[in-house]
Design an enzyme around this catalytic site. Structure first.
Site, mmCIF file in Angstrom:
data_model
loop_
_atom_site.group_PDB
_atom_site.id
_atom_site.type_symbol
_atom_site.label_atom_id
_atom_site.label_comp_id
_atom_site.label_asym_id
_atom_site.label_seq_id
_atom_site.Cartn_x
_atom_site.Cartn_y
_atom_site.Cartn_z
ATOM 1 N N ARG A 62 25.603 75.728 -79.306
ATOM 2 C CA ARG A 62 26.353 75.300 -77.890
ATOM 3 C C ARG A 62 27.005 73.506 -78.368
ATOM 4 N NH1 ARG A 62 26.999 76.355 -72.699
ATOM 5 N NH2 ARG A 62 26.733 75.033 -71.287
ATOM 6 N N THR B 289 32.684 84.151 -70.071
ATOM 7 C CA THR B 289 31.299 84.045 -71.377
ATOM 8 C C THR B 289 31.353 85.787 -71.545
ATOM 9 O OG1 THR B 289 30.307 82.675 -70.190
ATOM 10 C CG2 THR B 289 29.155 84.219 -71.653
ATOM 11 N N THR C 165 30.276 81.625 -75.566
ATOM 12 C CA THR C 165 31.566 81.210 -74.154
ATOM 13 C C THR C 165 32.185 80.492 -74.434
ATOM 14 O OG1 THR C 165 31.589 80.932 -72.222
ATOM 15 C CG2 THR C 165 29.405 79.768 -73.145
ATOM 16 N N SER D 275 23.124 75.533 -69.039
ATOM 17 C CA SER D 275 24.152 76.735 -68.999
ATOM 18 C C SER D 275 22.819 77.513 -68.429
ATOM 19 C CB SER D 275 23.252 77.154 -70.685
ATOM 20 O OG SER D 275 23.739 78.741 -70.932
ATOM 21 N N SER D 276 23.494 78.763 -67.677
ATOM 22 C CA SER D 276 22.841 79.989 -67.524
ATOM 23 C C SER D 276 22.536 81.165 -68.310
ATOM 24 C CB SER D 276 23.430 80.761 -66.036
ATOM 25 O OG SER D 276 23.884 79.825 -65.481
#
Ligand SMILES: *[C@@H]1O[C@H](CO)[C@@H](O)[C@H](O)[C@H]1NC(C)=O
Ligand SMILES: *[C@@H]1O[C@H](CO)[C@@H](O)[C@H](O)[C@H]1NC(C)=O
Ligand SMILES: *[C@@H]1O[C@H](CO)[C@@H](O)[C@H](O)[C@H]1NC(C)=O
Length: 487
Positions: A50, A314, A332, A371-372
């Site tokens: 990430r 995403t 993403t 983040s989800s």
């Protein structure tokens, strides 16, 4: 790639590269990814690449966060891209095919061009015409490209070729790095060569929690796995009764509101020591939240909600290989077309991941935004399920609804993914997807729920593969016009 004897990771990397030109609005080399990987003996690991906050960032950046969701374009939101370092680490640990092989089909596709899809046509109009990415998606007269038009990614093809031939270092410290950084700085961004050179992907153990007879493997914070775990742990404590659907949805919405209230504890653990999120995956904590859920709704304060911004965008991929290795990976560039900044020299579209800090009070250099994203692997004696979703804040509801419909209510994987969802947004207001059962909505209003009647513009997109004994079922969510493939 699988037919050539590749591992699931080989297949996933090749398919992610391909997605970066087929769905360039969602992901690409300018973004980041989180992999949940199971090797052929069943060991599960997380690989995270990430994006991080660059060393130089505007100290008062979060003051410019909007109050409501909007596409947050512009160079100030660009995080240090991690995508290629993630592929490199995943491939080093799990790859079977040569690195360059994974790139070849996409290099060809990018160079020869492909047709604009109906999905991409729908998204091109969101681009701010004064930002550099628009040039890529418009014709010589400045008109947006439409379905069937051919789009070529020649610069990106050159970049991919260099990375294929010389490895990830070419991106992080070679000529691509120099070109990328000079383009970002020209656009007004603050990323430096040092930011790129010091970026590291990480490998870590997955977090695990029991769900029915499965062990569920999820990525730890700053990913959203803990939020998904809490939602599922709360729901599994209720007896599921298909005749009491309204009550089940009422509880689901209430549980979701608490989950939204706890979202503020999801941090990068390398920056903010994490004392609480581990409890989210434990039954005791879910038991406690269940005692707070009653047969009515409560005022905003009851759920300790701190405002944040909903997100979207995403892509997710679930891959199962012949040798039993498996990957659930979510990648993403954040919002549609990320920051909407294109690096003209490299053909890379840059992310706007730093906007995921909106709602927080601080950011730090090197920090990964919350983040989800929650690519998951579920494993039992006889079954295995790979699942994940795209759609920003819709990810949690996409995965949880699918698992509940499939595993509690016995719907097939396809029906479970197709079922219209209820989403609880960042102000704890339920929103129903089109075709959601009106009788249930009416019943929920009787419980005191006030819903947002606006049509949902964004949505969850779930991709899953299930293996039950010798039977394999793969489903790609029709919401984004995807299709599963196998041999
Ligand atoms: C899977 O990972 C575990 C833990 O690292 C390792 O012991 C095992 O040998 C691996 N299996 C394969 C087939 O690589
Ligand atoms: C589009 O981008 C330009 C240049 O950054 C900016 O001034 C303008 O406000 C943006 N327009 C919208 C609608 O966001
Ligand atoms: C809400 O906040 C209060 C005060 O900090 C705390 O005592 C309570 O446990 C919190 N509830 C939840 C569900 O987080």
């Amino acid at each position: 790639m699988l037919q050539r004897g590749g591992s699931a990771v080989d297949g996933a990397i090749a398919a992610l590269l391909c997605t970066s030109v087929v769905n360039p609005q969602s992901m690409g080399l300018g973004g980041g990814a989180i992999f949940t990987v199971m090797n052929s003996s069943g060991d599960v690991q997380i690989i995270s690449s990430r994006e991080t906050v660059p060393k130089l960032f505007k100290p008062d950046l979060l003051k410019s966060c909007p109050k409501k969701f909007r596409f947050m374009s512009g160079p100030e939101w660009i995080g240090v891209p991690g995508e290629i370092r993630g592929y490199e680490l995943a491939h080093r640990l799990y790859g079977k095919l040569p690195w360059a092989t994974l790139f070849q089909p996409t290099i060809k596709l990018a160079r020869e061009g492909l047709q604009i899809s109906p999905l991409l046509e729908k998204y091109i109009p969101v681009i701010n015409k004064s930002l550099s990415v628009y040039k890529l998606f418009s014709d010589a007269n400045g008109k947006p490209l439409t379905t069937g038009d051919i789009i070529k990614f020649e610069k990106l093809a050159d970049t991919l070729e260099v990375i294929a031939n010389y490895g990830a270092n070419a991106f992080y410290s070679g000529t691509i790095a120099k070109d990328l950084i000079s383009d970002i700085q020209e656009a007004g961004g603050t990323l430096t060569l040092q930011d790129l050179a010091s970026f590291r992907a990480s490998q870590s153990d997955a977090w695990v929690f029991p769900f029915q007879d499965f062990e569920v493997y999820i990525p730890p914070p700053p990913a959203g796995g803990a939020l998904l775990a809490l939602l599922l742990n709360i729901m599994k404590g209720y007896k599921s009764d298909a005749n009491e659907k309204t009550l089940a949805y009422h509880r689901y919405i209430e549980a979701f509101k608490f989950v939204n209230g706890l979202r503020k504890y999801i941090h990068d653990p390398n920056i903010t020591p994490d004392k609480i999120t581990k409890s989210f995956i434990q039954d005791r904590f879910a038991d406690h939240i269940r005692t707070l859920i009653s047969d009515r709704t409560h005022g905003e304060k009851y759920y300790n909600l701190t405002s944040y911004l909903d997100s979207m965008g995403t892509t997710h991929m679930s891959v199962l290989a012949e040798d039993g290795s498996a990957v659930s990976v979510t990648s993403t560039i954040n919002h549609l077309f990320g920051s909407q900044i294109l690096s003209p020299k490299t053909g890379i579209i840059l992310n706007n991941q730093i906007s995921d800090f909106c709602g927080r009070t601080e950011i730090h250099a090197g920090e990964q935004p919350p983040s989800s994203v929650s690519p998951a692997v579920l494993k039992s004696q006889s079954r295995m399920l790979l699942i994940g979703a795209s759609g920003g804040s819709f990810i949690t509801t996409g995965i949880a609804s699918t698992l509940m419909n499939h595993l509690f209510f016995g719907k097939s994987l396809k029906e479970a993914i197709e079922s219209p969802v209820v989403f609880v947004n960042s102000v704890n207001q339920p929103q129903f997807e089109e075709k959601f059962d009106q009788k249930i909505i009416d019943g929920l209003i009787a419980f005191g729920h006030k819903y947002d009647p606006k049509k949902m513009v964004f949505f969850n997109v779930v991709n899953a593969v299930e293996k039950d004994g010798d039977c394999i079922c793969a489903v790609s969510d029709a919401r984004k016009m995807g299709k599963a493939a196998g041999y």
